[in-house]
Design a protein around this motif. Structure first.
Motif, PDB file in Angstrom:
ATOM      1  N   LEU A 125       0.711  -1.227   0.002  1.00 25.68           N
ATOM      2  CA  LEU A 125      -0.145  -0.106  -0.025  1.00 25.68           C
ATOM      3  C   LEU A 125       0.867   1.211   0.298  1.00 25.68           C
ATOM      4  CD1 LEU A 125      -2.577  -1.031   2.747  1.00 25.68           C
ATOM      5  CD2 LEU A 125      -3.012  -0.959   0.464  1.00 25.68           C
ATOM      6  N   PRO A 126       0.514   2.170  -0.783  1.00 24.65           N
ATOM      7  CA  PRO A 126       1.038   3.675  -0.567  1.00 24.65           C
ATOM      8  C   PRO A 126       0.704   4.198   0.753  1.00 24.65           C
ATOM      9  CG  PRO A 126      -0.686   3.837  -2.516  1.00 24.65           C
ATOM     10  CD  PRO A 126      -0.604   2.143  -1.872  1.00 24.65           C
ATOM     11  N   PRO A 127       1.776   4.905   1.262  1.00 21.46           N
ATOM     12  CA  PRO A 127       1.170   5.508   2.524  1.00 21.46           C
ATOM     13  C   PRO A 127       0.100   6.313   2.574  1.00 21.46           C
ATOM     14  CG  PRO A 127       3.566   6.169   1.844  1.00 21.46           C
ATOM     15  CD  PRO A 127       2.971   5.240   0.555  1.00 21.46           C
ATOM     16  N   LEU A 128      -0.475   6.940   1.385  1.00 23.59           N
ATOM     17  CA  LEU A 128      -1.826   7.490   1.222  1.00 23.59           C
ATOM     18  C   LEU A 128      -2.880   6.689   1.767  1.00 23.59           C
ATOM     19  CD1 LEU A 128      -3.111  10.154   0.432  1.00 23.59           C
ATOM     20  CD2 LEU A 128      -3.365   9.197  -1.703  1.00 23.59           C
ATOM     21  N   LEU A 129      -2.671   5.293   1.455  1.00 26.88           N
ATOM     22  CA  LEU A 129      -3.963   4.278   1.666  1.00 26.88           C
ATOM     23  C   LEU A 129      -3.907   3.619   3.190  1.00 26.88           C
ATOM     24  CD1 LEU A 129      -4.246   2.599  -1.897  1.00 26.88           C
ATOM     25  CD2 LEU A 129      -5.607   4.545  -0.859  1.00 26.88           C
ATOM     26  N   GLN A 130      -2.831   4.018   4.021  1.00 29.75           N
ATOM     27  CA  GLN A 130      -2.823   3.343   5.272  1.00 29.75           C
ATOM     28  C   GLN A 130      -4.148   3.786   6.039  1.00 29.75           C
ATOM     29  OE1 GLN A 130       0.750   3.108   7.503  1.00 29.75           O
ATOM     30  NE2 GLN A 130       1.679   2.345   5.630  1.00 29.75           N
ATOM     31  N   ASP A 131      -4.497   4.888   6.205  1.00 33.07           N
ATOM     32  CA  ASP A 131      -5.616   5.065   6.939  1.00 33.07           C
ATOM     33  C   ASP A 131      -7.185   4.414   6.070  1.00 33.07           C
ATOM     34  OD1 ASP A 131      -5.650   7.060   4.714  1.00 33.07           O
ATOM     35  OD2 ASP A 131      -6.258   8.668   5.998  1.00 33.07           O
ATOM     36  N   THR A 132      -7.109   4.471   4.833  1.00 32.90           N
ATOM     37  CA  THR A 132      -8.079   3.568   4.170  1.00 32.90           C
ATOM     38  C   THR A 132      -8.159   2.162   4.473  1.00 32.90           C
ATOM     39  OG1 THR A 132      -8.000   5.106   2.234  1.00 32.90           O
ATOM     40  CG2 THR A 132      -8.901   3.227   1.910  1.00 32.90           C
ATOM     41  N   ALA A 133      -6.864   1.661   4.815  1.00 36.10           N
ATOM     42  CA  ALA A 133      -7.017   0.346   4.816  1.00 36.10           C
ATOM     43  C   ALA A 133      -7.412  -0.009   6.185  1.00 36.10           C
ATOM     44  CB  ALA A 133      -5.274  -0.327   4.702  1.00 36.10           C
ATOM     45  N   TYR A 134      -7.185   0.738   7.380  1.00 34.08           N
ATOM     46  CA  TYR A 134      -7.481   0.714   8.681  1.00 34.08           C
ATOM     47  C   TYR A 134      -8.955   0.900   8.673  1.00 34.08           C
ATOM     48  CZ  TYR A 134      -7.637   0.673  13.726  1.00 34.08           C
ATOM     49  OH  TYR A 134      -8.079   0.461  14.822  1.00 34.08           O
ATOM     50  N   ALA A 135      -9.782   1.901   7.999  1.00 31.13           N
ATOM     51  CA  ALA A 135     -10.906   2.094   7.874  1.00 31.13           C
ATOM     52  C   ALA A 135     -11.630   0.990   7.458  1.00 31.13           C
ATOM     53  CB  ALA A 135     -11.257   3.479   7.147  1.00 31.13           C
ATOM     54  N   LEU A 136     -11.205   0.494   6.316  1.00 29.91           N
ATOM     55  CA  LEU A 136     -11.826  -0.823   5.743  1.00 29.91           C
ATOM     56  C   LEU A 136     -11.972  -2.016   6.752  1.00 29.91           C
ATOM     57  CD1 LEU A 136     -10.527  -0.450   2.164  1.00 29.91           C
ATOM     58  CD2 LEU A 136     -12.975   0.044   2.932  1.00 29.91           C
ATOM     59  N   ALA A 137     -10.726  -2.164   7.625  1.00 33.91           N
ATOM     60  CA  ALA A 137     -10.732  -3.547   8.330  1.00 33.91           C
ATOM     61  C   ALA A 137     -11.983  -3.072   9.495  1.00 33.91           C
ATOM     62  CB  ALA A 137      -9.364  -3.567   8.925  1.00 33.91           C
ATOM     63  N   VAL A 138     -12.040  -1.893  10.129  1.00 29.13           N
ATOM     64  CA  VAL A 138     -12.852  -1.426  11.088  1.00 29.13           C
ATOM     65  C   VAL A 138     -14.126  -1.632  10.534  1.00 29.13           C
ATOM     66  CG1 VAL A 138     -13.540   0.378  12.420  1.00 29.13           C
ATOM     67  CG2 VAL A 138     -11.068  -0.113  12.395  1.00 29.13           C
ATOM     68  N   GLU A 139     -14.570  -1.193   9.421  1.00 30.53           N
ATOM     69  CA  GLU A 139     -15.888  -1.248   8.891  1.00 30.53           C
ATOM     70  C   GLU A 139     -16.513  -2.733   8.903  1.00 30.53           C
ATOM     71  OE1 GLU A 139     -19.138   0.443   7.070  1.00 30.53           O
ATOM     72  OE2 GLU A 139     -17.393   1.569   8.143  1.00 30.53           O
ATOM     73  N   VAL A 140     -15.235  -3.646   8.459  1.00 29.23           N
ATOM     74  CA  VAL A 140     -15.846  -5.115   8.238  1.00 29.23           C
ATOM     75  C   VAL A 140     -15.865  -5.610   9.322  1.00 29.23           C
ATOM     76  CG1 VAL A 140     -14.930  -7.180   7.457  1.00 29.23           C
ATOM     77  CG2 VAL A 140     -14.932  -5.182   5.864  1.00 29.23           C
ATOM     78  N   ALA A 141     -14.979  -5.166  10.450  1.00 31.12           N
ATOM     79  CA  ALA A 141     -15.165  -5.811  12.023  1.00 31.12           C
ATOM     80  C   ALA A 141     -16.517  -5.438  12.578  1.00 31.12           C
ATOM     81  CB  ALA A 141     -13.978  -5.599  12.611  1.00 31.12           C
ATOM     82  N   ALA A 142     -16.773  -3.902  12.225  1.00 35.63           N
ATOM     83  CA  ALA A 142     -17.858  -3.519  13.062  1.00 35.63           C
ATOM     84  C   ALA A 142     -19.281  -3.802  12.315  1.00 35.63           C
ATOM     85  CB  ALA A 142     -17.977  -1.967  13.068  1.00 35.63           C
ATOM     86  N   VAL A 143     -19.346  -4.577  11.497  1.00 35.15           N
ATOM     87  CA  VAL A 143     -20.714  -4.818  10.717  1.00 35.15           C
ATOM     88  C   VAL A 143     -21.572  -5.764  11.561  1.00 35.15           C
ATOM     89  CG1 VAL A 143     -20.172  -6.910   9.425  1.00 35.15           C
ATOM     90  CG2 VAL A 143     -21.539  -5.177   8.409  1.00 35.15           C
ATOM     91  N   ASP A 144     -20.998  -6.728  12.579  1.00 39.15           N
ATOM     92  CA  ASP A 144     -21.576  -7.384  13.264  1.00 39.15           C
ATOM     93  C   ASP A 144     -22.328  -6.836  14.764  1.00 39.15           C
ATOM     94  OD1 ASP A 144     -21.645  -9.615  11.478  1.00 39.15           O
ATOM     95  OD2 ASP A 144     -19.684 -10.190  12.437  1.00 39.15           O
ATOM     96  N   LEU A 145     -21.805  -5.545  14.808  1.00 37.86           N
ATOM     97  CA  LEU A 145     -22.251  -4.612  16.103  1.00 37.86           C
ATOM     98  C   LEU A 145     -21.695  -5.057  17.018  1.00 37.86           C
ATOM     99  CD1 LEU A 145     -26.074  -4.143  15.205  1.00 37.86           C
ATOM    100  CD2 LEU A 145     -23.985  -2.670  14.607  1.00 37.86           C
ATOM    101  N   HIS A 146     -20.847  -6.078  17.287  1.00 39.21           N
ATOM    102  CA  HIS A 146     -19.979  -6.571  18.533  1.00 39.21           C
ATOM    103  C   HIS A 146     -18.875  -7.202  17.852  1.00 39.21           C
ATOM    104  CE1 HIS A 146     -19.010  -8.391  22.196  1.00 39.21           C
ATOM    105  NE2 HIS A 146     -18.940  -9.308  21.463  1.00 39.21           N
ATOM    106  N   LEU A 147     -17.738  -6.474  18.550  1.00 39.78           N
ATOM    107  CA  LEU A 147     -16.436  -6.994  18.209  1.00 39.78           C
ATOM    108  C   LEU A 147     -15.840  -8.064  19.107  1.00 39.78           C
ATOM    109  CD1 LEU A 147     -16.637  -4.414  16.644  1.00 39.78           C
ATOM    110  CD2 LEU A 147     -14.093  -4.470  16.685  1.00 39.78           C
ATOM    111  N   GLU A 148     -15.513  -9.393  18.801  1.00 39.14           N
ATOM    112  CA  GLU A 148     -14.869 -10.343  19.604  1.00 39.14           C
ATOM    113  C   GLU A 148     -13.498  -9.939  19.904  1.00 39.14           C
ATOM    114  OE1 GLU A 148     -16.545 -12.905  20.941  1.00 39.14           O
ATOM    115  OE2 GLU A 148     -18.569 -12.428  19.676  1.00 39.14           O
ATOM    116  N   GLN A 149     -12.944 -10.593  20.772  1.00 41.11           N
ATOM    117  CA  GLN A 149     -11.578 -10.342  21.472  1.00 41.11           C
ATOM    118  C   GLN A 149     -10.417 -10.659  20.284  1.00 41.11           C
ATOM    119  OE1 GLN A 149     -11.377  -8.944  24.438  1.00 41.11           O
ATOM    120  NE2 GLN A 149      -9.050  -8.661  23.884  1.00 41.11           N
TER     121      GLN A 149
END
Length: 137
Positions: A77-101
């Motif tokens: 990833l280019p440095p410009l997309l690092q925040d995008t990468a984190y945002a996408l990972a959080v978006e997918v993890a948060a979709v179930d409305l509960h994050l497991e450990q």
């Protein structure tokens, strides 16, 4: 073999979805929706999603597993997309409305390896919670 930026973003989303042992239909639907609508995925052929996901699974099951997947994705990833990468990972993890450990641990690992400040990652996390909130009752 190095990853294309699209594939790297998808790998990080797949790991977020599978970090609690199983990818739910909601998580898969969110990944497909994000790929279909976000400008960062322009030029990605949606029909390749299954192949990219299988490649991610192969890498996870190979030597160094999770560490290798994260490191290779970030390197692609280019440095410009690092925040995008984190945002996408959080978006997918948060979709179930509960994050497991396990999901929390994965996001922590990802956050620690990206060149993002804590304020940025906190803002991404709060925004994801706000987007996924439902009315009570």
């Amino acid at each position: 073999m190095s990853l294309a930026a699209h594939d790297a973003l998808i790998h990080l989303m797949i790991v977020a979805a599978s970090s609690d042992a199983a990818i739910t239909e909601r998580e898969l639907a969110r990944i497909q929706a994000l790929i279909g609508r976000l400008p960062v995925f322009e030029g990605f052929e949606p029909g390749r999603l299954a192949a990219v996901a299988n490649d991610c699974a192969d890498r996870l099951n190979g030597p160094e597993g999770l560490d290798r997947v994260i490191d290779e994705a970030i390197a692609a990833l280019p440095p410009l997309l690092q925040d995008t990468a984190y945002a996408l990972a959080v978006e997918v993890a948060a979709v179930d409305l509960h994050l497991e450990q396990e999901e929390l641990r994965y996001l922590e690992m990802l956050r620690d390896r990206l060149s993002l400040d804590r304020l940025t990652t906190a803002a991404i996390e709060v925004a994801a919670r706000a987007r996924h909130r439902r009315l009570p009752g």
